[in-house]
Design a protein around this motif. Structure first.
Motif, PDB file in Angstrom:
ATOM      1  N   ASP A 207      23.294  46.245 -50.870  1.00  0.00           N
ATOM      2  CA  ASP A 207      22.412  47.412 -50.868  1.00  0.00           C
ATOM      3  C   ASP A 207      23.121  48.670 -51.345  1.00  0.00           C
ATOM      4  N   GLY A 208      24.451  48.693 -51.232  1.00  0.00           N
ATOM      5  CA  GLY A 208      25.205  49.885 -51.596  1.00  0.00           C
ATOM      6  C   GLY A 208      25.390  50.039 -53.094  1.00  0.00           C
TER       7      GLY A 208
ATOM      8  N   GLY B 257      26.412  54.588 -59.537  1.00  0.00           N
ATOM      9  CA  GLY B 257      25.163  53.850 -59.430  1.00  0.00           C
ATOM     10  C   GLY B 257      25.270  52.360 -59.663  1.00  0.00           C
ATOM     11  N   ILE B 258      26.490  51.842 -59.724  1.00  0.00           N
ATOM     12  CA  ILE B 258      26.700  50.412 -59.953  1.00  0.00           C
ATOM     13  C   ILE B 258      26.605  49.681 -58.610  1.00  0.00           C
ATOM     14  N   PRO B 259      25.845  48.581 -58.549  1.00  0.00           N
ATOM     15  CA  PRO B 259      25.732  47.847 -57.283  1.00  0.00           C
ATOM     16  C   PRO B 259      27.100  47.382 -56.784  1.00  0.00           C
ATOM     17  N   LEU B 260      27.300  47.447 -55.477  1.00  0.00           N
ATOM     18  CA  LEU B 260      28.506  46.914 -54.851  1.00  0.00           C
ATOM     19  C   LEU B 260      28.227  45.459 -54.510  1.00  0.00           C
TER      20      LEU B 260
END
Length: 51
Positions: free
Chosen positions: A29-30, A35-38
């Motif tokens: 979700d982070g 703005g790149i997904p973790l």
């Protein structure tokens, strides 16, 4: 995930595409400050007592 792995594999020569695809990573979700997904993966604990 294949798009993400392709991007990473192109930049990190030590991580071939097939290896990235087999890591079991999932987008979380982070997001990073860009703005790149973790990404994450669950790691099961080792069986038996830890040394």
């Amino acid at each position: 995930m294949p798009t993400w792995c392709k991007t990473i594999a192109e930049r990190l020569t030590a991580l071939p595409l097939h290896q990235c695809l087999n890591t079991g990573l999932q987008p979380g979700d982070g997001r990073s400050v860009r703005g790149i997904p973790l990404w994450f993966r669950d790691i099961k604990p080792a069986s038996g007592p830890l040394a």
